[in-house]
Every structure is written in C-alpha cells, then in structure tokens.
Design a protein around this motif. Structure first.
Motif, mmCIF file in Angstrom:
data_model
loop_
_atom_site.group_PDB
_atom_site.id
_atom_site.type_symbol
_atom_site.label_atom_id
_atom_site.label_comp_id
_atom_site.label_asym_id
_atom_site.label_seq_id
_atom_site.Cartn_x
_atom_site.Cartn_y
_atom_site.Cartn_z
ATOM 1 N N ASP A 216 -0.613 -15.392 33.636
ATOM 2 C CA ASP A 216 0.338 -14.604 32.861
ATOM 3 C C ASP A 216 1.669 -14.486 33.567
ATOM 4 O OD1 ASP A 216 0.075 -11.231 33.901
ATOM 5 O OD2 ASP A 216 -0.958 -12.907 34.840
ATOM 6 N N ASN A 217 1.792 -15.123 34.709
ATOM 7 C CA ASN A 217 2.999 -15.067 35.512
ATOM 8 C C ASN A 217 3.248 -16.461 36.063
ATOM 9 O OD1 ASN A 217 4.923 -12.972 36.762
ATOM 10 N ND2 ASN A 217 4.344 -14.220 38.507
ATOM 11 N N LEU A 218 4.508 -16.875 36.130
ATOM 12 C CA LEU A 218 4.802 -18.251 36.513
ATOM 13 C C LEU A 218 4.312 -18.600 37.916
ATOM 14 C CD1 LEU A 218 8.355 -18.578 34.953
ATOM 15 C CD2 LEU A 218 6.293 -19.815 34.240
ATOM 16 N N GLY A 219 4.232 -17.620 38.795
ATOM 17 C CA GLY A 219 3.712 -17.880 40.134
ATOM 18 C C GLY A 219 2.255 -18.287 40.140
ATOM 19 N N ASP A 220 1.565 -18.107 39.022
ATOM 20 C CA ASP A 220 0.182 -18.561 38.921
ATOM 21 C C ASP A 220 0.099 -20.085 38.827
ATOM 22 O OD1 ASP A 220 -0.782 -15.924 38.901
ATOM 23 O OD2 ASP A 220 -0.510 -15.773 36.734
ATOM 24 N N PHE A 221 1.248 -20.733 38.585
ATOM 25 C CA PHE A 221 1.267 -22.181 38.411
ATOM 26 C C PHE A 221 1.885 -22.917 39.593
ATOM 27 C CE2 PHE A 221 1.957 -20.422 33.999
ATOM 28 C CZ PHE A 221 0.620 -20.504 33.637
ATOM 29 N N ASP A 222 3.002 -22.413 40.066
ATOM 30 C CA ASP A 222 3.729 -23.123 41.121
ATOM 31 C C ASP A 222 4.702 -22.154 41.775
ATOM 32 O OD1 ASP A 222 5.719 -24.893 42.487
ATOM 33 O OD2 ASP A 222 4.583 -26.486 41.497
ATOM 34 N N GLN A 223 4.807 -22.244 43.105
ATOM 35 C CA GLN A 223 5.710 -21.360 43.827
ATOM 36 C C GLN A 223 7.172 -21.666 43.518
ATOM 37 O OE1 GLN A 223 4.403 -18.903 45.258
ATOM 38 N NE2 GLN A 223 6.082 -17.964 46.394
ATOM 39 N N ALA A 224 7.450 -22.837 42.979
ATOM 40 C CA ALA A 224 8.828 -23.205 42.651
ATOM 41 C C ALA A 224 9.449 -22.268 41.630
ATOM 42 C CB ALA A 224 8.877 -24.638 42.126
#
Length: 297
Positions: A216-224
């Motif tokens: 539910d948060n972009l940090g769940d996919f990639d630190q970029a």
C-alpha cells in the motif's frame, strides 16, 4: 511514510491517522509559517480538527464497498499475473515467490486507528504493540484466497512487514488464524533495524524469482520511490510505469503513507495547526475569479 522518520511504516501511518486532538480540544496558538504554509491560512485549514479528516479516510476503508471492490481487484490482478509467471517458468528457473506487505495490504489495521480517534490519542509504540499482540487484524478482501492459490501452485509467500520483531509471533498467529498460508518464522520477515525493505527482499531473491510484490506504499516495491517531494515520487513512478499492475500491485490506502509525509517536508512532529495549513497549501485550487487553477506547493 519513510525518510521523514525512523518509525516503521505502520507507526508512521498512525502518527497521521491517529494524530488527533479531540474535537473538544482548545485551539492551538498560531505559530510562524513554515515553508509550504501560506501567510494567511484559508477557512479550510482552520475548520474541523485534523482528526475529522482522518476519520473520514478511516471510515472509507472500513465501510465503503468501493474499498472492498478495489481490494478484490488488486488480488484478482495479482492472481492473473501469477498465472502468467507460472506459465512462463521453466524447470531451470529459481522457485517463484510472492512478496506482500502486511499492514493495510493483507491485514487491515484500521481498528487501531479507530481506537485512537475515539480516545483522542496519537500513535505510541506501547499501545501499538498491545494492539499487535491482541492479533485482531482482519484480512483484506481477496488476500487469503489469492495467497492460498499461490501456495497451492507451488509459490513461496513472504510477508515483509515493518512491524517490529517483538510482534512477530503475534503477527504469525493473526495471519494463521485468518487462514493465510506459510505464516511461520521463515516467511514472516519483520523490521529489525531499518524500515528499508531492500535487504529483506534481497534475502528472498537470493533463492527465488519474485513474480509479484504487493503493498500500500511505494516503499513496499523499491527504495527508489523514497523521495523527498511529491513531484520526485511521481517522476519515479513514471520511470516504473510498466511494472504497475504487472509486477507491482498496489492496494489503496488514504489513511496514511509517505505521500503525506512529504507534504509535511518529513517533519511529523509539527503541530496540528501547521499540518492543516500545509495540507491547505498543497491543494491545487480553481480560482473562480480568473478561471484558472493554482498549483499547490
């Protein structure tokens, strides 16, 4: 919710969602404007307490059929994309894995936020730990069915969460009681020292090909995606546009997240008055007198 703090994703979440002076609280004394705040706050920024704004978002997650439908949609998309990955897999490939966030991805945390709103409380680590230990989270619509399908298809499921390690066993118990597969010490990976999930994802990719990541948060996919401004975060999303709905599957969450932290320029400790003003200043607004739109800061 990160980069602006050292708390876990869930903690940052509730700093906002629960950031609630009760409606009977006395107004705060005005403070000097910070960058991103207008000199003359609008009527909106001086209206209802910030907790009322959080309450509406919380109710949308808890009560709306639209949230229910979007959650089902996300797990249906994941199901279809996993089938494609399974069909493409050869016997020489590494095993497939699905990686999911826990809070507000496969488990719903809004009962904690509801408690905080009712009590006029803000997030604190002890009450959050007590809530985690009670193992009362419900499953997001579609989550149990999808992950059991993945497991039955020979896919490993990893729960990479920013809940702290102290709550790991309660989290495992909560997941198992709801029927989630592979809810065990090897597959539930809590935060240890950092909320950055890169190292934990790397542990999975050492022995697996990750077919799908869900969060539910972009940090769940990639630190970029961990950028300091909304503009930079959106630019990074454009750089990864082809992966959304394919390898990255996003769950809706209006109650908290890094999107809000960048509005406060990373400072979650500002007052409610300042938060309201900075939210106001961030709005894109139609100017009825000129027929134009001003862009928020």
């Amino acid at each position: 919710m990160r980069r602006y703090m050292t708390l876990s994703t869930t903690a940052a979440l509730l700093l906002t969602m629960a950031g609630c002076a009760s409606s009977t609280s006395q107004p705060e004394a005005p403070s000097a404007p910070r960058p991103g705040m207008s000199e003359a706050p609008s009527a909106l920024s001086q209206a209802a307490p910030i907790s009322d704004q959080a309450m509406l978002a919380t109710l949308w997650v808890q009560r709306s059929a639209e949230f229910h439908a979007l959650s089902l949609q996300a797990f249906n998309v994941a199901h279809d994309r996993l089938n494609i990955a399974l069909a493409r897999r050869t016997q020489h490939d590494k095993p497939l894995a699905v990686v999911v966030d826990v809070d507000d991805t496969v488990l719903n945390t809004t009962s904690y936020g509801g408690w905080a709103l009712r009590e006029g409380r803000t997030y604190d680590s002890q009450s959050w730990a007590n809530w985690v230990d009670d193992a009362v989270s419900t499953a997001s619509p579609g989550a149990v069915d999808f992950l059991n399908y993945a497991s039955a298809s020979g896919v490993d499921v990893y729960y990479i969460t920013n809940r702290k390690a102290a709550g790991k066993q309660a989290t495992i118990a909560n997941l198992a009681a709801l029927g989630f597969p592979q809810a065990d010490n090897a597959h539930v990976m809590p935060r240890t020292e950092s909320s950055n999930k890169t190292e934990r994802r790397a542990i999975v990719t050492a022995d697996h090909n990750i077919a799908i990541l869900m969060g539910d948060n972009l940090g769940d996919f990639d630190q970029a995606f961990q950028q300091d401004t909304s503009t930079a975060r959106n630019a990074e999303v454009e750089q990864h546009a082809s992966q959304f709905g394919r390898r990255f599957v996003m769950l809706p969450n209006p109650t908290y997240g890094e999107w809000e932290g960048v509005i406060y320029q990373g400072n979650w400790d500002i007052s409610e008055t300042e938060k309201r003003a900075m939210r106001d200043a961030a709005l894109n607004v139609w100017q009825s007198e000129t027929g134009t739109v001003t862009t928020g800061q």
